[in-house]
Scaffold this motif. Structure first.
Motif, PDB file in Angstrom:
ATOM      1  N   LYS A  10       7.382  58.536  59.431  1.00 10.39           N
ATOM      2  CA  LYS A  10       7.545  57.178  59.947  1.00 10.39           C
ATOM      3  C   LYS A  10       8.193  56.249  58.933  1.00 10.39           C
ATOM      4  CE  LYS A  10       3.848  57.261  63.372  1.00 10.39           C
ATOM      5  NZ  LYS A  10       2.557  56.676  63.785  1.00 10.39           N
ATOM      6  N   ASP A  11       8.136  56.610  57.654  1.00  5.93           N
ATOM      7  CA  ASP A  11       8.784  55.827  56.598  1.00  5.93           C
ATOM      8  C   ASP A  11      10.222  56.279  56.345  1.00  5.93           C
ATOM      9  OD1 ASP A  11       6.638  54.160  56.145  1.00  5.93           O
ATOM     10  OD2 ASP A  11       5.852  55.329  54.468  1.00  5.93           O
ATOM     11  N   GLY A  12      10.682  57.289  57.093  1.00  4.72           N
ATOM     12  CA  GLY A  12      12.062  57.731  56.963  1.00  4.72           C
ATOM     13  C   GLY A  12      12.291  58.896  56.024  1.00  4.72           C
ATOM     14  N   ILE A  13      11.217  59.532  55.556  1.00  2.00           N
ATOM     15  CA  ILE A  13      11.372  60.688  54.675  1.00  2.00           C
ATOM     16  C   ILE A  13      11.881  61.878  55.495  1.00  2.00           C
ATOM     17  CG2 ILE A  13      10.160  62.311  53.144  1.00  2.00           C
ATOM     18  CD1 ILE A  13      10.442  59.431  52.049  1.00  2.00           C
ATOM     19  N   ILE A  14      12.826  62.606  54.943  1.00  2.00           N
ATOM     20  CA  ILE A  14      13.388  63.783  55.594  1.00  2.00           C
ATOM     21  C   ILE A  14      12.704  65.019  55.025  1.00  2.00           C
ATOM     22  CG2 ILE A  14      15.471  65.171  55.936  1.00  2.00           C
ATOM     23  CD1 ILE A  14      17.065  62.534  55.605  1.00  2.00           C
ATOM     24  N   TYR A  15      12.163  65.858  55.915  1.00  2.00           N
ATOM     25  CA  TYR A  15      11.566  67.127  55.520  1.00  2.00           C
ATOM     26  C   TYR A  15      12.559  68.226  55.849  1.00  2.00           C
ATOM     27  CZ  TYR A  15       7.012  65.129  54.620  1.00  2.00           C
ATOM     28  OH  TYR A  15       5.987  64.412  54.079  1.00  2.00           O
ATOM     29  N   GLY A  16      12.645  69.219  54.977  1.00  2.00           N
ATOM     30  CA  GLY A  16      13.576  70.290  55.260  1.00  2.00           C
ATOM     31  C   GLY A  16      13.545  71.409  54.257  1.00  2.00           C
ATOM     32  N   ASP A  17      14.489  72.309  54.459  1.00  2.00           N
ATOM     33  CA  ASP A  17      14.700  73.448  53.578  1.00  2.00           C
ATOM     34  C   ASP A  17      16.203  73.625  53.460  1.00  2.00           C
ATOM     35  OD1 ASP A  17      14.999  75.937  52.379  1.00  2.00           O
ATOM     36  OD2 ASP A  17      13.380  76.867  53.529  1.00  2.00           O
ATOM     37  N   ASN A  18      16.757  73.310  52.305  1.00  2.00           N
ATOM     38  CA  ASN A  18      18.203  73.393  52.115  1.00  2.00           C
ATOM     39  C   ASN A  18      18.716  74.823  52.198  1.00  2.00           C
ATOM     40  OD1 ASN A  18      18.665  70.613  51.845  1.00  2.00           O
ATOM     41  ND2 ASN A  18      18.115  70.664  49.695  1.00  2.00           N
ATOM     42  N   ALA A  19      17.892  75.805  51.873  1.00  2.00           N
ATOM     43  CA  ALA A  19      18.316  77.212  51.914  1.00  2.00           C
ATOM     44  C   ALA A  19      18.543  77.689  53.347  1.00  2.00           C
ATOM     45  CB  ALA A  19      17.286  78.094  51.224  1.00  2.00           C
ATOM     46  N   THR A  20      17.722  77.205  54.288  1.00  2.00           N
ATOM     47  CA  THR A  20      17.842  77.629  55.687  1.00  2.00           C
ATOM     48  C   THR A  20      18.543  76.592  56.556  1.00  2.00           C
ATOM     49  OG1 THR A  20      15.679  76.722  56.252  1.00  2.00           O
ATOM     50  CG2 THR A  20      15.757  79.052  55.555  1.00  2.00           C
ATOM     51  N   GLU A  22      17.359  73.747  57.682  1.00  2.05           N
ATOM     52  CA  GLU A  22      16.439  73.243  58.702  1.00  2.05           C
ATOM     53  C   GLU A  22      15.888  71.910  58.221  1.00  2.05           C
ATOM     54  OE1 GLU A  22      14.632  77.297  60.610  1.00  2.05           O
ATOM     55  OE2 GLU A  22      13.802  76.637  58.695  1.00  2.05           O
ATOM     56  N   TYR A  23      15.955  70.901  59.089  1.00  2.00           N
ATOM     57  CA  TYR A  23      15.519  69.553  58.712  1.00  2.00           C
ATOM     58  C   TYR A  23      14.781  68.902  59.873  1.00  2.00           C
ATOM     59  CZ  TYR A  23      19.085  70.430  55.228  1.00  2.00           C
ATOM     60  OH  TYR A  23      19.829  71.012  54.234  1.00  2.00           O
ATOM     61  N   VAL A  24      13.768  68.108  59.539  1.00  2.00           N
ATOM     62  CA  VAL A  24      13.025  67.312  60.511  1.00  2.00           C
ATOM     63  C   VAL A  24      12.968  65.898  59.974  1.00  2.00           C
ATOM     64  CG1 VAL A  24      10.776  66.926  61.585  1.00  2.00           C
ATOM     65  CG2 VAL A  24      11.626  69.256  61.311  1.00  2.00           C
ATOM     66  N   TYR A  25      13.347  64.936  60.819  1.00  2.00           N
ATOM     67  CA  TYR A  25      13.293  63.546  60.391  1.00  2.00           C
ATOM     68  C   TYR A  25      13.232  62.618  61.601  1.00  2.00           C
ATOM     69  CZ  TYR A  25      18.317  63.899  61.344  1.00  2.00           C
ATOM     70  OH  TYR A  25      19.532  64.135  61.943  1.00  2.00           O
ATOM     71  N   MET A  26      12.843  61.384  61.341  1.00  2.00           N
ATOM     72  CA  MET A  26      12.813  60.358  62.365  1.00  2.00           C
ATOM     73  C   MET A  26      13.989  59.417  62.120  1.00  2.00           C
ATOM     74  SD  MET A  26       9.801  57.640  63.346  1.00  2.00           S
ATOM     75  CE  MET A  26       8.623  58.948  63.621  1.00  2.00           C
ATOM     76  N   PRO A  27      14.884  59.289  63.099  1.00  2.00           N
ATOM     77  CA  PRO A  27      16.008  58.369  62.923  1.00  2.00           C
ATOM     78  C   PRO A  27      15.516  56.926  62.748  1.00  2.00           C
ATOM     79  CG  PRO A  27      16.324  59.749  64.868  1.00  2.00           C
ATOM     80  CD  PRO A  27      14.931  59.970  64.377  1.00  2.00           C
ATOM     81  N   ALA A  28      16.278  56.143  62.045  1.00  2.00           N
ATOM     82  CA  ALA A  28      15.902  54.751  61.786  1.00  2.00           C
ATOM     83  C   ALA A  28      15.666  53.975  63.082  1.00  2.00           C
ATOM     84  CB  ALA A  28      16.975  54.062  60.948  1.00  2.00           C
ATOM     85  N   SER A  29      16.389  54.299  64.137  1.00  2.00           N
ATOM     86  CA  SER A  29      16.234  53.584  65.408  1.00  2.00           C
ATOM     87  C   SER A  29      14.890  53.851  66.077  1.00  2.00           C
ATOM     88  CB  SER A  29      17.362  53.964  66.373  1.00  2.00           C
ATOM     89  OG  SER A  29      17.318  55.351  66.655  1.00  2.00           O
ATOM     90  N   GLU A  30      14.177  54.892  65.652  1.00  2.00           N
ATOM     91  CA  GLU A  30      12.885  55.240  66.248  1.00  2.00           C
ATOM     92  C   GLU A  30      11.701  54.701  65.450  1.00  2.00           C
ATOM     93  OE1 GLU A  30      12.415  57.080  69.203  1.00  2.00           O
ATOM     94  OE2 GLU A  30      14.568  56.777  69.421  1.00  2.00           O
ATOM     95  N   ILE A  31      11.929  54.257  64.242  1.00  2.00           N
ATOM     96  CA  ILE A  31      10.843  53.768  63.400  1.00  2.00           C
ATOM     97  C   ILE A  31      10.255  52.495  64.006  1.00  2.00           C
ATOM     98  CG2 ILE A  31      10.267  52.832  61.106  1.00  2.00           C
ATOM     99  CD1 ILE A  31      12.368  54.781  59.980  1.00  2.00           C
TER     100      ILE A  31
END
Length: 76
Positions: A10-20, A22-31
């Motif tokens: 909810k604070d805009g931190i992006i979770y992911g794995d650069n090797a694969t 794969e990323y999960v994040y909340m766009p700024a418009s959804e916060i």
């Protein structure tokens, strides 16, 4: 009570794995929205997912806060 991962998304931190790529994040418009959508990226594909699905993916895929190759450190 929200988890640390939920609060971070909810604070805009992006979770992911650069090797694969794969990323999960909340766009700024959804916060700040009552029922926000998140984005799941896998290579070049993007999917809208619920916040609960995002939390499940972060846990299941063991995603960590990362620097996204195009978005940087967060989506804000």
């Amino acid at each position: 009570m929200p988890t640390m991962t939920e609060s971070a998304l909810k604070d805009g931190i992006i979770y992911g794995d650069n090797a694969t790529s794969e990323y999960v994040y909340m766009p700024a418009s959804e916060i700040g929205i009552a029922t926000p959508l998140c984005i799941f990226e896998c290579k070049d594909e993007k999917s809208d997912i619920t916040l609960q699905e995002a939390l499940d993916l972060v846990r299941r895929l063991s995603l960590e806060p990362v620097v996204h190759p195009y978005l940087g450190t967060n989506s804000c």
